[in-house]
Design an enzyme around this catalytic site. Structure first.
Site, PDB file in Angstrom:
ATOM      1  N   ARG A  65      -9.182  -3.567  -0.422  1.00  0.00           N
ATOM      2  CA  ARG A  65      -8.209  -3.164  -1.433  1.00  0.00           C
ATOM      3  C   ARG A  65      -8.965  -2.857  -2.722  1.00  0.00           C
ATOM      4  NH1 ARG A  65      -3.262  -2.586  -1.802  1.00  0.00           N
ATOM      5  NH2 ARG A  65      -2.885  -4.101  -3.409  1.00  0.00           N
ATOM      6  N   CYS A  91       0.830  -1.214   0.000  1.00  0.00           N
ATOM      7  CA  CYS A  91       0.000   0.000   0.000  1.00  0.00           C
ATOM      8  C   CYS A  91       0.860   1.260   0.000  1.00  0.00           C
ATOM      9  CB  CYS A  91      -0.939   0.002   1.194  1.00  0.00           C
ATOM     10  SG  CYS A  91      -2.151  -1.347   1.161  1.00  0.00           S
TER      11      CYS A  91
END
Length: 174
Positions: A116, A34
């Site tokens: 996500r 991330c």
């Protein structure tokens, strides 16, 4: 939703006007994959601005952690490129309200591992595209730009884009 962010309180999508919007979500701050995505998105800011796209990043950590993460990311030099300034908001979703609202978490779990998602939203606030990535695979920002370009062209010109279409290639007439 209304939430606190690194850019202050936001009301999504109202605060972003009649622009295209990308809601980009993360399960937790300071995760390696991330972190590379946030840096890459910050590098893309000028391109997103060119397309009139407002980016909003949601993570299931609290605001104080977002501020620390943002500061740490702005100090990283990735792939021998310049360090970035993160201008888009990192939204506090510690209570996973946004994640649940957008269907990023299974209703019977509190695990944030499925958070996500990427939501591309048009100026009329209609979600035009959604895609999810697993925790161990970074998202493709070139595909994000291709998708935004295709959605904007098909919306404006009432055409279709064929498989593997990229900007400048032939489109299909409806």
């Amino acid at each position: 939703f209304t939430a606190e962010s690194t850019n202050g309180t936001i009301n999504f999508p109202d605060d972003f006007g009649g622009n295209w919007k990308v809601l980009f979500s993360h399960p937790k701050d300071f995760t390696p994959v991330c972190s590379t995505e946030i840096i890459e998105l910050a590098h893309m800011q000028d391109q997103l601005d060119k397309f009139g796209v407002k980016l909003v990043v949601v993570s299931t950590d609290r605001l104080e952690t977002h501020v620390q993460w943002k500061k740490a990311l702005e100090a990283v030099k990735l792939d021998n490129r310049d360090m970035v300034k993160i201008k888009f908001p990192l939204v506090d979703d510690e209570n996973i309200n946004v994640a649940k609202l957008y269907g990023m978490i299974h209703s019977e779990t509190n695990s944030t591992q499925s958070v996500r998602g990427v939501f591309i939203i048009d100026p009329n606030n209609i979600i035009q595209a959604v895609y999810f990535y697993p925790m161990n695979v970074g998202r493709n920002t070139d595909e994000l730009l291709r998708m935004i370009t295709a959605l904007q062209i098909t919306s404006k010109d009432k055409v279709l884009t064929p498989a593997n279409w990229t900007e400048g290639k032939d489109v299909l007439v409806k």
